[in-house]
Scaffold this active site. Structure first.
Site, mmCIF file in Angstrom:
data_model
loop_
_atom_site.group_PDB
_atom_site.id
_atom_site.type_symbol
_atom_site.label_atom_id
_atom_site.label_comp_id
_atom_site.label_asym_id
_atom_site.label_seq_id
_atom_site.Cartn_x
_atom_site.Cartn_y
_atom_site.Cartn_z
ATOM 1 N N CYS A 2 0.829 -1.192 0.000
ATOM 2 C CA CYS A 2 0.000 0.000 0.000
ATOM 3 C C CYS A 2 0.874 1.257 0.000
ATOM 4 O O CYS A 2 1.936 1.281 0.595
ATOM 5 C CB CYS A 2 -0.954 0.106 1.197
ATOM 6 N N ARG A 27 3.311 -0.034 -5.239
ATOM 7 C CA ARG A 27 3.172 -0.614 -3.899
ATOM 8 C C ARG A 27 1.859 -1.379 -3.741
ATOM 9 O O ARG A 27 1.636 -2.035 -2.705
ATOM 10 C CB ARG A 27 3.222 0.494 -2.843
ATOM 11 N N TRP A 75 -3.043 -2.611 -1.638
ATOM 12 C CA TRP A 75 -2.833 -4.027 -1.941
ATOM 13 C C TRP A 75 -3.648 -4.762 -0.883
ATOM 14 O O TRP A 75 -3.326 -4.718 0.303
ATOM 15 C CB TRP A 75 -1.353 -4.374 -1.842
ATOM 16 N N ASN A 101 -1.674 1.480 6.046
ATOM 17 C CA ASN A 101 -0.842 0.469 5.391
ATOM 18 C C ASN A 101 -0.438 -0.530 6.462
ATOM 19 O O ASN A 101 0.093 -0.125 7.497
ATOM 20 C CB ASN A 101 0.407 1.150 4.791
ATOM 21 N N GLY A 102 -0.705 -1.824 6.228
ATOM 22 C CA GLY A 102 -0.308 -2.836 7.207
ATOM 23 C C GLY A 102 -1.470 -3.744 7.555
ATOM 24 O O GLY A 102 -2.460 -3.811 6.811
ATOM 25 N N GLU A 484 15.932 -17.837 -10.972
ATOM 26 C CA GLU A 484 15.555 -16.440 -11.208
ATOM 27 C C GLU A 484 14.929 -16.276 -12.602
ATOM 28 O O GLU A 484 13.941 -15.554 -12.772
ATOM 29 C CB GLU A 484 16.795 -15.547 -11.035
ATOM 30 N N LYS A 488 11.100 -14.830 -13.133
ATOM 31 C CA LYS A 488 10.765 -13.656 -13.961
ATOM 32 C C LYS A 488 9.635 -13.995 -14.927
ATOM 33 O O LYS A 488 8.700 -13.225 -15.103
ATOM 34 C CB LYS A 488 11.982 -13.166 -14.758
ATOM 35 N N GLU A 491 6.238 -14.476 -13.058
ATOM 36 C CA GLU A 491 5.577 -13.329 -12.434
ATOM 37 C C GLU A 491 5.110 -12.285 -13.424
ATOM 38 O O GLU A 491 4.119 -11.613 -13.177
ATOM 39 C CB GLU A 491 6.440 -12.697 -11.336
ATOM 40 N N HIS A 507 16.392 -37.119 -11.446
ATOM 41 C CA HIS A 507 15.721 -37.605 -10.233
ATOM 42 C C HIS A 507 14.237 -37.246 -10.265
ATOM 43 O O HIS A 507 13.574 -37.272 -9.228
ATOM 44 C CB HIS A 507 16.414 -37.031 -9.001
ATOM 45 N N LYS A 609 5.131 -4.249 -5.149
ATOM 46 C CA LYS A 609 6.588 -4.101 -5.108
ATOM 47 C C LYS A 609 7.146 -4.342 -3.724
ATOM 48 O O LYS A 609 8.190 -4.937 -3.559
ATOM 49 C CB LYS A 609 6.945 -2.698 -5.585
HETATM 50 C C1 F6R Z 1 10.623 -10.754 -7.901
HETATM 51 C C2 F6R Z 1 10.667 -9.818 -6.792
HETATM 52 C C3 F6R Z 1 10.386 -10.328 -5.439
HETATM 53 C C4 F6R Z 1 11.274 -9.625 -4.398
HETATM 54 C C5 F6R Z 1 10.876 -10.069 -2.980
HETATM 55 C C6 F6R Z 1 11.773 -9.415 -1.941
HETATM 56 O O1 F6R Z 1 10.974 -10.132 -9.095
HETATM 57 O O2 F6R Z 1 10.909 -8.648 -6.972
HETATM 58 O O3 F6R Z 1 10.541 -11.716 -5.371
HETATM 59 O O4 F6R Z 1 12.604 -9.935 -4.662
HETATM 60 O O5 F6R Z 1 9.554 -9.712 -2.740
HETATM 61 O O6 F6R Z 1 11.679 -8.032 -1.986
HETATM 62 P P1 F6R Z 1 12.755 -7.143 -1.290
HETATM 63 O O7 F6R Z 1 14.054 -7.335 -1.997
HETATM 64 O O8 F6R Z 1 12.259 -5.733 -1.427
HETATM 65 O O9 F6R Z 1 12.848 -7.586 0.142
#
Ligand code: F6R
Length: 614
Positions: A2, A27, A75, A101-102, A484, A488, A491, A507, A609
């Site tokens: 948020c 956010r 969010w 927020n929270g 990774e 990507k 997501e 396996h 984010k």
């Molecule tokens: C994926 C992504 C998330 C963050 C995770 C941790 O692309 O961005 O998996 O890496 O939510 O976020 P931070 O680094 O802000 O703690």
């Protein structure tokens, strides 16, 4: 999660608030809303969905031009993403509007209490209980600033609350615990926001609020206290990046811009770490060398992409320091009763510095006496503030929800830490450290080569647009790169993808391979020949079963050519640094697939984010 904003000053509050929300939409974007005060009453507009829906609502039902307002982009946690659950929430007596927020954990009992005093609830949110209690306090004649502190004292969980009152057109109040809040100090105007991006257009002077602090802003200044009303100390600072850094600069997506910023971000993260006499200096690591020499175990805790950068770091840190290093998903960490003592060094990695799971993990580790070093991209965020030391990754703001430059700079910062520990503990000589530093310094130019040659990857994305599933394989540091690459794609392109340690294939996962399945394989550079040859065998195994192999391999390595359908080259580098190059085409591939499918690359569905709830 948020984004929150509050404003008081000479500008039209509705414009400042909506623009600020737009800059914080990363956010959370389930709903957004705004409240302003005009002639003794509160005016609220709020709408489920993205801020464009709020824009449409404001066009239909314009707000009066006033000079005080609050806003929220959500969010969803408690209550679905509907208009009525959107913030701001107004107390049923019409006295206050509040954004949050929270998560308020004791909301049920607070709701019952407010209802018993006559409050009528209009939403399913936990937030509304705080709004109703605040409204009741004001109805009892309590001052607005006293009232928000009184409500804050009674809440359990994580919260930033920001509120305005119908009869007080000159001040905004707020309180925070476990969720971020920054004051923006302007000339004759003040801002409150979850992130400086919301007000950086107007001022670069900021004040970060500490844990359990409350603030009141008026046009002329701000006042910070603890929840009991005692004056609290705060540290003003200057924000060093400007608005243009937070804008797209001609790229279609922030994520794509951020992929292209990686050479610079890595160079900036390396800046000033190595003295002329060959010593590595990490000024921010204010843990004494004696303490670091006593460390007998390292645990890296992080989430998502940051966790994968930690997995890469483990190989380097153990190799260079010979200290056992575990890497743990933050949300699992404290629930498994980990063995931690004052000789344990916990390294936490977080781009945002606000991830709740990670924050809770380090709090748990601190309670057991561990020393904490944070690797973080956000100056003054909660995680670095609650750590003993911090190494900042100087990547600049990362706005795209999918982390890219965050990941590569985290790897670099972890490597700096590994080398520093090796230096302090006498495990590496100056010239050995200088050799790695020199190679690290050459990485930005090599990353740029990957970016310059991206057309091949974009064409590949077009070819594979109809794939139902994509697999990624790697060994050693190539394994977290495979994870990774798969993350990507999942997501942002909503495409089923899995990353595997190539040796694990037989396996079980090899059963997934059938005719035409695209399999990306990260091949370790020559020099670790055993590892290299094993991966070549793995490529043959999947190819023999019909896979379409896309092989990432260093220049000059032609051994793989007979088994690779598409060969993506990267400049020569040592095995440990390969992730910095190998990940780039995987990021570009995911962004391109998502773009071709018409998805919102920067704000993928169901994500936010900054994940500030557990
Ligand atoms: C994926 C992504 C998330 C963050 C995770 C941790 O692309 O961005 O998996 O890496 O939510 O976020 P931070 O680094 O802000 O703690």
């Amino acid at each position: 999660m948020c984004g929150i904003i509050g404003y008081v000053g000479p500008r039209a509050a509705k414009d400042v608030v909506v623009e600020g929300l737009r800059r914080m939409e990363y956010r959370g974007y389930d709903s957004s809303g705004i409240a302003v005060v005009d002639e003794g009453s509160l005016h609220v507009r709020k709408k489920a969905g993205k801020i464009s829906n709020l824009d449409a609502e404001l066009a239909l039902a314009p707000l009066p031009t006033t000079h005080i307002g609050i806003g929220h982009t959500r969010w969803a946690t408690h209550g679905g993403p509907t208009d009525s659950n959107a913030h701001p929430h107004v107390s049923s007596n019409g006295r206050v509007a509040l954004v949050h927020n929270g998560i308020i954990e004791n909301f049920a009992s607070l709701r019952a209490e407010a209802e018993a005093q006559g409050a009528v609830f209009a939403s399913e949110t936990d937030t509304e209980s705080a709004a109703q209690l605040l409204g009741l306090e004001l109805a009892n004649g309590v001052d607005l600033f006293d009232a928000i502190r009184s409500v804050a004292r009674r809440l359990e969980g994580a919260f930033t609350l920001v509120a305005i009152a119908a009869d007080q057109p000159d001040r905004v109040v707020a309180a925070r615990r476990n969720s971020p809040l920054v004051v923006g100090v302007g000339d004759g105007e003040m801002f409150l926001a979850s992130d400086v991006a919301a007000f950086i257009e107007f001022t670069s002077s900021a004040v970060e609020l500490g844990q359990d602090q409350a603030v009141e802003i008026t046009r002329d200044g701000y006042r910070v206290t603890d929840f009991d009303g005692l004056p609290a100390e705060v540290k003003p600072y200057e924000v060093t990046w400007d608005l243009s850094a937070a804008e797209k600069q001609g790229y279609d997506w922030f994520m794509v811009k951020e992929i292209h910023e990686q050479p610079q971000a890595v160079a900036d993260t390396l800046l000033g770490r190595h003295t002329v006499d060959g010593q590595l200096t990490l000024d921010e690591v204010r843990i004494s060398p004696e303490t670091l020499r006593r460390i007998d175990k390292i645990i890296i805790v992080a989430c998502g992409t940051a966790f994968y950068s930690g997995l890469v770091a483990k190989y380097a840190i153990e190799h260079w320091t010979r200290i056992p290093c575990e890497v743990e998903i933050a949300s699992e960490f404290r629930y498994r009763d980990p063995i931690i003592d004052p000789m344990t060094l916990v390294v936490t990695i977080s781009q945002s510095g606000e991830t709740a799971d990670t924050l809770m993990a380090i709090r748990h580790a601190r309670e057991q006496g561990a020393k904490i070093i944070a690797i973080c991209n956000t100056n003054g965020a909660t995680i670095p503030r609650e750590s003993d030391a911090v190494i900042y990754t100087h990547a600049g703001p990362e706005i795209g929800v999918a982390s890219t430059k965050g990941y590569t700079t985290q790897i670099v910062a972890c490597y700096l830490l590994g080398l520093y520990l090796a230096q302090v503990r006498g495990m590496k000589f100056g010239d050995e450290i200088a050799e790695v530093m020199e190679e690290l310094a050459s990485m930005p130019a090599k990353m740029q080569t990957m970016l310059d040659n991206q057309q091949q990857v974009k064409d590949l994305a077009r070819d594979l647009i109809d794939a139902q599933s994509v697999l990624f394989l790697g060994r050693h540091v190539g394994y977290p790169v495979a994870l990774e690459g798969a993350l990507k794609l999942k997501e942002i392109a909503y495409l089923h993808a899995e990353g595997f340690a190539a040796g694990e294939l037989k396996h079980g996962p090899i059963a997934l391979v059938e005719e035409g399945v695209p399999v990306f394989v990260v091949v370790p550079p020559r020099g670790r020949d055993q590892l290299h040859d094993k991966v070549i065998s793995n490529i043959q195994e999947v190819r023999a079963r019909g896979a379409r192999t896309i092989v990432l391999v260093e220049e000059g390595d032609d051994e793989v050519l007979p088994y690779s359908d598409v060969t993506i080259r990267h400049p020569k580098c040592s095995t440990l640094l390969q992730p910095l190059l190998a990940v780039v085409p995987l990021q570009i591939f995911a962004a391109e697939v998502a773009t071709l499918k018409g998805y919102d690359v920067d704000q993928p569905r169901n994500l936010a984010k900054s994940v500030t709830v557990e």
